[in-house]
Design a protein around this motif. Sequence first.
Motif, PDB file in Angstrom:
ATOM      1  N   GLY A  88     -26.440  30.477 -18.326  1.00 13.15           N
ATOM      2  CA  GLY A  88     -26.916  30.709 -19.690  1.00 13.15           C
ATOM      3  C   GLY A  88     -26.320  31.927 -20.335  1.00 13.15           C
ATOM      4  N   ASN A  89     -25.816  32.864 -19.549  1.00 10.70           N
ATOM      5  CA  ASN A  89     -25.276  34.113 -20.084  1.00 10.70           C
ATOM      6  C   ASN A  89     -23.760  34.221 -19.942  1.00 10.70           C
ATOM      7  N   LEU A  90     -23.077  33.096 -19.771  1.00 13.83           N
ATOM      8  CA  LEU A  90     -21.628  33.142 -19.642  1.00 13.83           C
ATOM      9  C   LEU A  90     -20.988  33.540 -20.961  1.00 13.83           C
ATOM     10  N   GLY A  91     -19.895  34.282 -20.846  1.00 16.90           N
ATOM     11  CA  GLY A  91     -19.152  34.662 -22.032  1.00 16.90           C
ATOM     12  C   GLY A  91     -18.297  33.518 -22.542  1.00 16.90           C
ATOM     13  N   ALA A  92     -17.760  33.710 -23.718  1.00 13.15           N
ATOM     14  CA  ALA A  92     -16.941  32.666 -24.335  1.00 13.15           C
ATOM     15  C   ALA A  92     -15.562  32.566 -23.696  1.00 13.15           C
ATOM     16  N   SER A  93     -15.113  33.588 -23.007  1.00 13.71           N
ATOM     17  CA  SER A  93     -13.783  33.585 -22.406  1.00 13.71           C
ATOM     18  C   SER A  93     -13.865  34.096 -20.978  1.00 13.71           C
ATOM     19  N   GLY A  94     -12.926  33.642 -20.173  1.00 16.19           N
ATOM     20  CA  GLY A  94     -12.869  34.099 -18.795  1.00 16.19           C
ATOM     21  C   GLY A  94     -13.768  33.294 -17.885  1.00 16.19           C
ATOM     22  N   ALA A  95     -13.567  33.451 -16.590  1.00 14.23           N
ATOM     23  CA  ALA A  95     -14.343  32.756 -15.564  1.00 14.23           C
ATOM     24  C   ALA A  95     -15.065  33.764 -14.701  1.00 14.23           C
ATOM     25  N   THR A  96     -16.232  33.374 -14.234  1.00 23.09           N
ATOM     26  CA  THR A  96     -17.046  34.225 -13.372  1.00 23.09           C
ATOM     27  C   THR A  96     -17.003  33.694 -11.952  1.00 23.09           C
ATOM     28  N   LYS A  97     -16.698  34.570 -11.022  1.00 20.76           N
ATOM     29  CA  LYS A  97     -16.635  34.179  -9.613  1.00 20.76           C
ATOM     30  C   LYS A  97     -18.014  34.274  -8.997  1.00 20.76           C
ATOM     31  N   LEU A  98     -18.413  33.195  -8.277  1.00 13.87           N
ATOM     32  CA  LEU A  98     -19.701  33.135  -7.604  1.00 13.87           C
ATOM     33  C   LEU A  98     -19.467  32.922  -6.121  1.00 13.87           C
ATOM     34  N   VAL A  99     -20.270  33.594  -5.318  1.00 12.01           N
ATOM     35  CA  VAL A  99     -20.121  33.527  -3.865  1.00 12.01           C
ATOM     36  C   VAL A  99     -21.461  33.121  -3.269  1.00 12.01           C
ATOM     37  N   TYR A 100     -21.521  31.913  -2.745  1.00 12.73           N
ATOM     38  CA  TYR A 100     -22.670  31.483  -1.954  1.00 12.73           C
ATOM     39  C   TYR A 100     -22.292  31.467  -0.470  1.00 12.73           C
ATOM     40  N   ASN A 101     -21.091  30.969  -0.191  1.00 15.78           N
ATOM     41  CA  ASN A 101     -20.494  31.057   1.141  1.00 15.78           C
ATOM     42  C   ASN A 101     -19.232  31.905   0.999  1.00 15.78           C
ATOM     43  N   HIS A 102     -19.163  33.006   1.734  1.00 16.26           N
ATOM     44  CA  HIS A 102     -18.073  33.959   1.545  1.00 16.26           C
ATOM     45  C   HIS A 102     -16.703  33.343   1.809  1.00 16.26           C
TER      46      HIS A 102
ATOM     47  N   PRO B 166     -15.680  30.633  -2.191  1.00 17.41           N
ATOM     48  CA  PRO B 166     -16.198  31.000  -3.517  1.00 17.41           C
ATOM     49  C   PRO B 166     -15.796  29.949  -4.551  1.00 17.41           C
ATOM     50  N   PHE B 167     -16.478  29.935  -5.664  1.00 17.84           N
ATOM     51  CA  PHE B 167     -16.123  29.042  -6.766  1.00 17.84           C
ATOM     52  C   PHE B 167     -16.300  29.784  -8.080  1.00 17.84           C
ATOM     53  N   PHE B 168     -15.867  29.163  -9.161  1.00 17.59           N
ATOM     54  CA  PHE B 168     -15.832  29.812 -10.464  1.00 17.59           C
ATOM     55  C   PHE B 168     -16.562  28.945 -11.494  1.00 17.59           C
TER      56      PHE B 168
ATOM     57  N   PRO C 288      -6.314  25.525 -12.852  1.00 18.56           N
ATOM     58  CA  PRO C 288      -6.502  25.156 -14.263  1.00 18.56           C
ATOM     59  C   PRO C 288      -6.356  26.366 -15.171  1.00 18.56           C
ATOM     60  N   PRO C 289      -6.213  26.145 -16.471  1.00 22.58           N
ATOM     61  CA  PRO C 289      -6.024  27.286 -17.403  1.00 22.58           C
ATOM     62  C   PRO C 289      -7.192  28.260 -17.410  1.00 22.58           C
ATOM     63  N   GLU C 290      -8.404  27.828 -17.061  1.00 21.29           N
ATOM     64  CA  GLU C 290      -9.555  28.730 -17.082  1.00 21.29           C
ATOM     65  C   GLU C 290      -9.430  29.870 -16.078  1.00 21.29           C
ATOM     66  N   LEU C 291      -8.601  29.708 -15.051  1.00 24.14           N
ATOM     67  CA  LEU C 291      -8.489  30.719 -14.000  1.00 24.14           C
ATOM     68  C   LEU C 291      -7.295  31.639 -14.191  1.00 24.14           C
ATOM     69  N   ARG C 292      -6.735  31.681 -15.375  1.00 26.13           N
ATOM     70  CA  ARG C 292      -5.630  32.603 -15.620  1.00 26.13           C
ATOM     71  C   ARG C 292      -6.125  34.045 -15.581  1.00 26.13           C
ATOM     72  N   GLY C 293      -5.384  34.856 -14.889  1.00 26.02           N
ATOM     73  CA  GLY C 293      -5.766  36.254 -14.756  1.00 26.02           C
ATOM     74  C   GLY C 293      -6.525  36.562 -13.490  1.00 26.02           C
ATOM     75  N   GLU C 294      -6.904  35.536 -12.698  1.00 26.00           N
ATOM     76  CA  GLU C 294      -7.604  35.765 -11.442  1.00 26.00           C
ATOM     77  C   GLU C 294      -6.629  36.222 -10.362  1.00 26.00           C
TER      78      GLU C 294
END
Length: 362
Positions: free
Chosen positions: A137-151, A154-156, A208-214
Amino acid sequence: MAFFSSGSRALVEILTRLQSAETPMPVDQTFFEFGSIKYHVQASASDPENVHLSISTPSLSHEASPSTVLPEFTLEETRKAYCMFAEIVEPSRDGYALTLKLNFSGLARPKDRAKAIRQVSRLQSVVLSSQLKHILGNLGASGATKLVYNHRDPFFVSRTPGKINAIFPMRFRDDTDLAVATSFFQELQEAGNSYSKAPKCSWSAIPPPELRGESVHHLTTNGGFVSFDIFERHVKRNRAAKTAWILLNFQSYVKYHIKCTRSYIQSRMRKRQESLTEVIEGARLRGSDNTKKLQVRKKSKRRLISLGKAKKLQKGFRALVDRIKGLRLRIRVRALDRLRRHYRQCFAMPRVKGNKYYDKLE
């Protein structure tokens, strides 16, 4: 596998044993699940109605480490989920993120108590899904957020106009698993695009293009990238917890599916090999039987040939013997026949009348 279910089987077993015990029994037990989730269950014989349950679980952050303090929105979601038979104890037990005081005395029917226990066993799912729902619900309009449930996996997640993208880098250690996974991803993409209610799924061998800059370290993979489009209907009301749990366990489910598919293929190959071996063995036995029959035929033919030769030899021997016997017979001179007839006429023997036999002289 057990972690695909959002409920804890060990927790269900402990709470069921406490509720079904005829006499109050003290419990003070600590156990782990999946290496990072820690539970503590405590109950005393003097106060059997109240059971204290504490949990420590990794939070969805850049580093998979146990969280000591839960955010307020997670506590609020927990209160709503267990308001009928539980309350949050503050401060929580030392070393744990959350402590609940359970009291099932208000539930008279055993069916309601069993349902409440199953609901308590999904405490980890409630905590993680509330965090993921808040992050989405609080994601920004640009960029991807990395989430870690299993070290290790990870997924984005990233936001685009009207939807949220969940991107999973897929890594496999075995080349056979990678080949099976590639086929599985292609089928998954076709299935996701053929059903209107299912989230759109896409698979690509490159980021994919969403992960540019990672970081390159996070994007290094051999199985490509699987992406899902999540819409608002997938995170409304009760669907949010289910959607969050599916996203958290997607990578584990894929690897489990690949292992099961591989074992199935290997079992089919073994069965096929056994059937072919039986066919080859049967052909070999039939060939040996035909060889034996052919050998018997050859032996019988040889016997017939030898018998024919023996008969021919026997006939030739008999002919030879007959010739030898003919040589041993008396030689008849035809010129003496006239002399015999003339001698009989000259010296005729008198004939005796009467009895042709002679009397025996005394």
